[in-house]
Motif scaffolding. Sequence first.
Motif, short mmCIF file in Angstrom:
data_model
loop_
_atom_site.label_atom_id
_atom_site.label_comp_id
_atom_site.label_asym_id
_atom_site.label_seq_id
_atom_site.Cartn_x
_atom_site.Cartn_y
_atom_site.Cartn_z
N LYS A 1 -19.30 -2.68 36.47
CA LYS A 1 -18.59 -3.93 36.75
C LYS A 1 -17.41 -3.72 37.70
O LYS A 1 -16.60 -4.62 37.91
CB LYS A 1 -18.10 -4.55 35.44
CG LYS A 1 -19.23 -4.97 34.50
CD LYS A 1 -18.67 -5.57 33.23
CE LYS A 1 -19.80 -5.99 32.28
NZ LYS A 1 -19.28 -6.53 31.00
N GLY A 2 -17.31 -2.52 38.23
CA GLY A 2 -16.21 -2.23 39.16
C GLY A 2 -14.87 -2.07 38.47
O GLY A 2 -13.83 -2.29 39.09
N LEU A 3 -14.89 -1.68 37.20
CA LEU A 3 -13.65 -1.51 36.44
C LEU A 3 -13.44 -0.03 36.13
O LEU A 3 -14.35 0.65 35.63
CB LEU A 3 -13.72 -2.31 35.14
CG LEU A 3 -13.85 -3.83 35.29
CD1 LEU A 3 -14.12 -4.49 33.95
CD2 LEU A 3 -12.59 -4.41 35.93
N TYR A 4 -12.22 0.45 36.42
CA TYR A 4 -11.94 1.88 36.28
C TYR A 4 -10.70 2.18 35.42
O TYR A 4 -10.28 3.32 35.35
CB TYR A 4 -11.74 2.49 37.68
CG TYR A 4 -12.94 2.32 38.58
CD1 TYR A 4 -13.93 3.29 38.62
CD2 TYR A 4 -13.09 1.17 39.35
CE1 TYR A 4 -15.05 3.14 39.44
CE2 TYR A 4 -14.21 1.01 40.17
CZ TYR A 4 -15.18 1.98 40.21
OH TYR A 4 -16.29 1.82 41.01
N GLY A 5 -10.14 1.17 34.80
CA GLY A 5 -8.97 1.39 33.96
C GLY A 5 -7.80 1.97 34.73
O GLY A 5 -7.05 2.80 34.21
N ILE A 6 -7.61 1.51 35.95
CA ILE A 6 -6.60 2.10 36.84
C ILE A 6 -5.18 1.91 36.30
O ILE A 6 -4.37 2.84 36.31
CB ILE A 6 -6.72 1.52 38.26
CG1 ILE A 6 -8.08 1.90 38.86
CG2 ILE A 6 -5.58 2.01 39.15
CD1 ILE A 6 -8.40 1.20 40.16
N GLY A 7 -4.90 0.72 35.83
CA GLY A 7 -3.56 0.45 35.32
C GLY A 7 -3.18 1.41 34.21
O GLY A 7 -2.09 2.00 34.20
N TYR A 8 -4.10 1.60 33.27
CA TYR A 8 -3.83 2.47 32.12
C TYR A 8 -3.77 3.94 32.54
O TYR A 8 -2.97 4.71 32.02
CB TYR A 8 -4.92 2.27 31.07
CG TYR A 8 -4.57 2.85 29.71
CD1 TYR A 8 -3.44 2.42 29.02
CD2 TYR A 8 -5.39 3.80 29.11
CE1 TYR A 8 -3.13 2.93 27.77
CE2 TYR A 8 -5.09 4.32 27.86
CZ TYR A 8 -3.95 3.89 27.20
OH TYR A 8 -3.63 4.40 25.97
N ARG A 9 -4.60 4.33 33.49
CA ARG A 9 -4.57 5.71 33.98
C ARG A 9 -3.21 6.04 34.59
O ARG A 9 -2.72 7.16 34.48
CB ARG A 9 -5.62 5.91 35.08
CG ARG A 9 -7.07 5.97 34.61
CD ARG A 9 -7.96 6.01 35.83
NE ARG A 9 -9.37 5.89 35.52
CZ ARG A 9 -10.24 6.88 35.59
NH1 ARG A 9 -9.84 8.10 35.91
NH2 ARG A 9 -11.52 6.68 35.31
N SER A 10 -2.61 5.05 35.24
CA SER A 10 -1.37 5.32 35.99
C SER A 10 -0.12 5.25 35.12
O SER A 10 0.82 6.03 35.32
CB SER A 10 -1.24 4.34 37.16
OG SER A 10 -1.16 3.02 36.69
N VAL A 11 -0.07 4.32 34.17
CA VAL A 11 1.14 4.17 33.34
C VAL A 11 0.74 4.00 31.87
O VAL A 11 1.09 3.00 31.23
CB VAL A 11 2.03 3.00 33.82
CG1 VAL A 11 2.79 3.37 35.08
CG2 VAL A 11 1.20 1.73 34.05
N ASP B 1 -11.70 0.10 48.39
CA ASP B 1 -12.34 0.04 47.08
C ASP B 1 -11.31 0.04 45.95
O ASP B 1 -11.47 -0.63 44.92
CB ASP B 1 -13.30 1.22 46.89
CG ASP B 1 -14.54 1.10 47.75
OD1 ASP B 1 -14.80 -0.01 48.26
OD2 ASP B 1 -15.25 2.11 47.92
N PHE B 2 -10.25 0.79 46.17
CA PHE B 2 -9.20 0.89 45.17
C PHE B 2 -8.49 -0.46 45.00
O PHE B 2 -8.26 -0.91 43.88
CB PHE B 2 -8.19 1.96 45.59
CG PHE B 2 -7.22 2.37 44.52
CD1 PHE B 2 -7.63 3.12 43.43
CD2 PHE B 2 -5.87 2.01 44.61
CE1 PHE B 2 -6.73 3.52 42.44
CE2 PHE B 2 -4.96 2.40 43.63
CZ PHE B 2 -5.39 3.16 42.55
N THR B 3 -8.18 -1.10 46.12
CA THR B 3 -7.54 -2.42 46.07
C THR B 3 -8.44 -3.43 45.39
O THR B 3 -8.00 -4.22 44.55
CB THR B 3 -7.20 -2.92 47.49
OG1 THR B 3 -6.20 -2.07 48.06
CG2 THR B 3 -6.68 -4.35 47.47
N GLU B 4 -9.72 -3.39 45.71
CA GLU B 4 -10.67 -4.32 45.09
C GLU B 4 -10.71 -4.13 43.57
O GLU B 4 -10.72 -5.10 42.80
CB GLU B 4 -12.07 -4.11 45.67
CG GLU B 4 -13.10 -5.09 45.13
CD GLU B 4 -14.49 -4.89 45.73
OE1 GLU B 4 -15.44 -5.53 45.24
OE2 GLU B 4 -14.61 -4.10 46.69
N ALA B 5 -10.72 -2.87 43.14
CA ALA B 5 -10.76 -2.58 41.71
C ALA B 5 -9.47 -3.00 41.02
O ALA B 5 -9.50 -3.56 39.91
CB ALA B 5 -11.00 -1.08 41.49
#
Length: 250
Positions: free
Chosen positions: A223-233, A95-99
């Motif tokens: 929509k399957g969006l979690y703001g992962i990029g921004y959360r990480s860096v 799920d993480f890769t998909e997001a």
Amino acid sequence: IGKVVHYRGGKLKMKKITLVILSALVFLLGMNVQETGAAAESHVVFYVPHQDDDTLTMGVAIRNHINAGHNVHVVMLTDGAALFVRKKMGMSAEDFTEARNKEFELAMTALGVDEDNIDYRSFSDGSLQIRQVKSVIREYEAMYPNAKHKAYSYTDTNEDHSDSGEALRQLSSVGEVTDARYYVRRGTAAPKGKTLLTERLYAKDRPAMRNASTAYKTQDTSKGLYGIGYRSVKASFDTFDKLPQSRYHK
């Protein structure tokens, strides 16, 4: 009859006609270059280690190459599943890769990359191998001889990053590729003996770059969006938004 004043009107008229003809030629030649020029057959391939590396380090370069008329391909090398925030978010690797890939795809769409030119290889994040990247580069070189190849610098402190660059460096050193550039993260120095060059964003392209950055910040679970990029860096995105640029060495 031979006085200059007598011919002056004719001379001016001829000059005007000549300028009109030249302007028309320039316009037609410009149209020809834009539609069928050499750049239309020029292929540029960016090898991206992880989702968000594409925008933060290579985004300006991707946009500028598209503007120049090149066929831009972007290859996502890893699945991005090893990022530390995954466990904090309680998501499965799949799920993480998909997001993460969804964020990446939205960013590439914002920059103008053709959907057919986006390639997912899904090698294991954190254990990318030089041989794997070399295999991908060889594929693209076979499809598009004399393509322009772009990877991360082989001196980057992240092993997945440096392996992408080392693979390209090895192929370049034996002549298997003829055009190689190595991109450097903000705040990272150039390798010893190398000069860093900077690609800056044109003002007209700021909205596109802002949308690419936003793709990594948006949180909309429907929509399957979690703001992962921004959360990480987060700090990296904040700095990038103030001054978008790409830096590279040859």
